[in-house]
Design an enzyme around this catalytic site. Sequence first.
Site, mmCIF file in Angstrom:
data_model
loop_
_atom_site.group_PDB
_atom_site.id
_atom_site.type_symbol
_atom_site.label_atom_id
_atom_site.label_comp_id
_atom_site.label_asym_id
_atom_site.label_seq_id
_atom_site.Cartn_x
_atom_site.Cartn_y
_atom_site.Cartn_z
ATOM 1 N N GLU A 91 0.828 -1.193 0.000
ATOM 2 C CA GLU A 91 0.000 0.000 0.000
ATOM 3 C C GLU A 91 0.869 1.251 0.000
ATOM 4 O O GLU A 91 1.950 1.281 0.582
ATOM 5 C CB GLU A 91 -0.941 -0.017 1.204
ATOM 6 C CG GLU A 91 -1.965 -1.141 1.092
ATOM 7 C CD GLU A 91 -2.960 -1.172 2.238
ATOM 8 O OE1 GLU A 91 -2.774 -0.419 3.214
ATOM 9 O OE2 GLU A 91 -3.923 -1.944 2.153
ATOM 10 N N CYS A 118 1.504 -2.348 15.426
ATOM 11 C CA CYS A 118 1.452 -2.119 13.974
ATOM 12 C C CYS A 118 0.748 -3.272 13.278
ATOM 13 O O CYS A 118 1.182 -4.424 13.377
ATOM 14 C CB CYS A 118 2.873 -1.957 13.426
ATOM 15 S SG CYS A 118 2.931 -1.686 11.642
ATOM 16 N N GLY A 165 6.811 -2.322 5.883
ATOM 17 C CA GLY A 165 8.170 -2.829 5.887
ATOM 18 C C GLY A 165 9.158 -1.971 6.655
ATOM 19 O O GLY A 165 8.894 -0.812 6.983
ATOM 20 N N SER A 197 12.355 6.006 7.708
ATOM 21 C CA SER A 197 11.958 5.653 9.069
ATOM 22 C C SER A 197 12.452 4.249 9.384
ATOM 23 O O SER A 197 12.276 3.326 8.582
ATOM 24 C CB SER A 197 10.435 5.718 9.209
ATOM 25 O OG SER A 197 10.032 5.292 10.496
ATOM 26 N N SER A 219 11.610 4.924 15.047
ATOM 27 C CA SER A 219 10.426 4.462 15.769
ATOM 28 C C SER A 219 10.856 4.073 17.180
ATOM 29 O O SER A 219 11.315 2.956 17.411
ATOM 30 C CB SER A 219 9.799 3.267 15.038
ATOM 31 O OG SER A 219 9.318 3.654 13.767
ATOM 32 N N LEU A 220 10.682 4.988 18.115
ATOM 33 C CA LEU A 220 11.182 4.789 19.477
ATOM 34 C C LEU A 220 10.149 4.070 20.352
ATOM 35 O O LEU A 220 10.370 2.972 20.823
ATOM 36 C CB LEU A 220 11.566 6.134 20.078
ATOM 37 C CG LEU A 220 12.345 6.083 21.386
ATOM 38 C CD1 LEU A 220 13.685 5.394 21.208
ATOM 39 C CD2 LEU A 220 12.531 7.496 21.946
ATOM 40 N N HIS A 221 9.048 4.745 20.638
ATOM 41 C CA HIS A 221 7.849 4.149 21.242
ATOM 42 C C HIS A 221 7.978 3.722 22.694
ATOM 43 O O HIS A 221 6.976 3.297 23.288
ATOM 44 C CB HIS A 221 7.354 2.962 20.412
ATOM 45 C CG HIS A 221 7.161 3.270 18.970
ATOM 46 N ND1 HIS A 221 6.327 4.278 18.534
ATOM 47 C CD2 HIS A 221 7.723 2.732 17.849
ATOM 48 C CE1 HIS A 221 6.367 4.338 17.219
ATOM 49 N NE2 HIS A 221 7.208 3.424 16.777
ATOM 50 N N CYS A 345 -1.278 5.812 10.233
ATOM 51 C CA CYS A 345 -0.059 5.158 10.697
ATOM 52 C C CYS A 345 -0.379 3.852 11.409
ATOM 53 O O CYS A 345 -1.230 3.798 12.288
ATOM 54 C CB CYS A 345 0.684 6.097 11.642
ATOM 55 S SG CYS A 345 2.266 5.459 12.176
#
Length: 374
Positions: A91, A118, A165, A197, A219-221, A345
């Site tokens: 996508e 995700c 990905g 990213s 991408s820490l999160h 997202c």
Amino acid sequence: MTTNLLDFDLDGLAAFCERLGEKRFRATQLFRWIHQRGASDFDQMSDLAKSLREKLRGCAHVAGLQAISEHVSADGTVKWLFDVGDGNAVETVFIPEDDRGTLCISSQAGCAVGCRFCSTGHQGFSRNLTTGEILAQLWYAEHALRQRRGDGERVISNVVMMGMGEPLQNYAALVPALRVMLDDHGYGLSRRRVTVSTSGVVPMMDRLAQDCPVALAVSLHAPNDVLRDNLVPLNRKYPLHELLAACRRYLDHAPRDFITFEYCMLEGVNDQPEHARQLIDLVGRKAADGGVSCKFNLIPFNPFPASGLRRSPPAAVTAFAQLLSDAGIVTTVRKTRGDDIDAACGQLAGDVKDRTRVNERMAKLRTIEIKPVI
């Protein structure tokens, strides 16, 4: 079998033309026709010698991707589902704003990282995309949108490698694609307007800094290893101290003087004041003391079935952002775009969950007329 010219950056295309007995400037002409004008028919390329066009017809082609569906959100966001063969689909999302047009591109069919929040990660990993398949998303979107708008002006000003990905786990295909995006004979995008990213593939972050430094988002999160091990399994291989050290090294080469940290806000998981204070301690120090020049992008979680997670309430997000801002860290809250078409997202698996369902959905979607961009 003929060669897909979308698989080449300019140097690769020049080498291909030289093997045909042609000069480098012919590659530049060909490159412009493909990427700046969106041409796929060699007969359209009127300033190429007829003899070269005949050679190309025998050994090359320009093959984009088949868009098997297109959906337009109420906010103008456009999502395409592209067939990449063997029951796989990826996508691509276009996000229009007043001052820019951003294209979110996929680098893999599925994803092997498996972040808990995700939906793409829950789909599993199928395969890497080729350079041509990465670029075909930009090639299709730019020229389709430009044609529909009718004025011939560039539509896409920013590219973010934030689709399906982990880009840095497909490094060999990624870097030539980035070079085409940046090339003045291609799309001519600024390094500051192309963002990769990553969930933290440390060795490849170091290679990217040397080979093709563009803007970097991480991408820490989570503010500590225990929590990040649970949310982002890659952290078990490259823990936070290694990741932050790689970020500092990257800044020596980056086109921007900061790293963007992406932080998905999960109710009761990583959204408490203590988590914000831990983040401040983690990154807010001077670089010499282990900090990182950065900004935070707080992302509202987009729920999907069986995630077991909930979106943080707006008040919690606001309070969290305020704590970071009060500590001198630039902080924004991402506006959710395209969630009514599963383009927001973390939603880029859509309802494609496994190869069987991919095949079923493709068969169904090929019977549906593609909706126009409005």
